[in-house]
Design an enzyme around this catalytic site. Structure first.
Site, mmCIF file in Angstrom:
data_model
loop_
_atom_site.group_PDB
_atom_site.id
_atom_site.type_symbol
_atom_site.label_atom_id
_atom_site.label_comp_id
_atom_site.label_asym_id
_atom_site.label_seq_id
_atom_site.Cartn_x
_atom_site.Cartn_y
_atom_site.Cartn_z
ATOM 1 C CG HIS A 197 -0.256 -0.186 2.510
ATOM 2 N ND1 HIS A 197 0.123 -1.438 2.964
ATOM 3 C CD2 HIS A 197 0.172 0.698 3.438
ATOM 4 C CE1 HIS A 197 0.730 -1.310 4.126
ATOM 5 N NE2 HIS A 197 0.779 -0.025 4.437
ATOM 6 C CG HIS A 212 1.174 5.287 4.229
ATOM 7 N ND1 HIS A 212 0.455 5.179 5.384
ATOM 8 C CD2 HIS A 212 1.921 4.160 4.158
ATOM 9 C CE1 HIS A 212 0.757 4.047 6.000
ATOM 10 N NE2 HIS A 212 1.648 3.398 5.269
HETATM 11 P P1 5GP Z 1 2.126 0.361 7.249
HETATM 12 O O1 5GP Z 1 2.652 0.633 8.633
HETATM 13 O O2 5GP Z 1 2.003 -1.117 6.986
HETATM 14 O O3 5GP Z 1 2.869 1.087 6.174
HETATM 15 O O4 5GP Z 1 0.672 0.985 7.244
HETATM 16 C C1 5GP Z 1 -0.474 0.315 7.615
HETATM 17 C C2 5GP Z 1 -1.543 1.367 7.760
HETATM 18 O O5 5GP Z 1 -2.805 0.731 7.683
HETATM 19 C C3 5GP Z 1 -1.498 2.116 9.106
HETATM 20 O O6 5GP Z 1 -1.419 3.497 8.855
HETATM 21 C C4 5GP Z 1 -2.799 1.712 9.781
HETATM 22 O O7 5GP Z 1 -3.364 2.768 10.517
HETATM 23 C C5 5GP Z 1 -3.674 1.320 8.603
HETATM 24 N N1 5GP Z 1 -4.665 0.291 8.897
HETATM 25 C C6 5GP Z 1 -4.428 -0.910 9.502
HETATM 26 N N2 5GP Z 1 -5.569 -1.628 9.565
HETATM 27 C C7 5GP Z 1 -6.522 -0.860 8.958
HETATM 28 C C8 5GP Z 1 -7.916 -1.080 8.712
HETATM 29 O O8 5GP Z 1 -8.494 -2.108 9.055
HETATM 30 N N3 5GP Z 1 -8.584 -0.086 8.068
HETATM 31 C C9 5GP Z 1 -7.969 1.072 7.675
HETATM 32 N N4 5GP Z 1 -8.731 1.990 7.049
HETATM 33 N N5 5GP Z 1 -6.665 1.312 7.900
HETATM 34 C C10 5GP Z 1 -5.955 0.345 8.545
#
Ligand code: 5GP
Ligand code: ZN
Length: 138
Positions: free
Chosen positions: A101, A103
């Site tokens: 993903h 951001h």
């Molecule tokens: P990472 O740390 O893997 O780059 O980012 C994961 C992101 O996904 C985090 O910013 C977290 O807040 C978001 N996130 C995790 N679970 C969910 C979810 O169930 N729904 C949504 N909308 N965001 C999520």
């Protein structure tokens, strides 16, 4: 391909509800549940790729197009003062959900988390930089 135990596969497929900002055949863009700033969103491919290294090249290119489209609209509508694109790969790099993903993080003057992406630069001389370049490019 999708992975049965992956929350982003389920969100991308619409099986778990989300605040969707944009959707097409390949992507869903949703608001992050724990936002770093107002409008923080995630570009999620509908296919499961654990990270950038697994990501299909065509999908990689399109992810940036989607981020540009949604990010541009967001900055306009929310009157943001700047925008970061951020993409974590691996636990050490801050990845917590192992479905690729990107951001989209709008930035605002005088908002909390002003230093979320600041770092202390390493001190490297010209020789060390050239050595690194040689390692990476050979
Ligand atoms: P990472 O740390 O893997 O780059 O980012 C994961 C992101 O996904 C985090 O910013 C977290 O807040 C978001 N996130 C995790 N679970 C969910 C979810 O169930 N729904 C949504 N909308 N965001 C999520
Ligand atoms: Zn997945």
């Amino acid at each position: 391909m999708r992975q049965d135990d992956c929350i982003f596969c389920k969100i991308a497929a619409g099986e778990i509800p989300s605040n969707t900002l944009y959707e097409d055949d390949l992507f869903r863009v949703i608001l992050d549940l724990n936002p770093a700033s107002k409008g923080h969103a995630l570009v999620i491919p509908k296919e499961h790729y654990a990270n950038l290294f697994e990501l299909d090249e065509q999908v990689a290119g399109k992810a940036l197009q989607v981020a540009k489209k949604v990010g541009t609209k967001m900055v306009d509508v929310l009157k943001a003062d700047g925008l970061n694109l951020l993409q974590n790969n691996g636990e050490l790099a801050g990845q917590t959900v192992f479905h690729f993903h990107m951001h989209i993080i709008p930035r605002y003057k005088n908002a909390p988390n002003a230093d979320m992406l600041r770092y202390t630069p390493l001190k490297m001389n010209a020789e060390e930089l050239a050595e690194l370049k040689d390692m990476i490019t050979k």
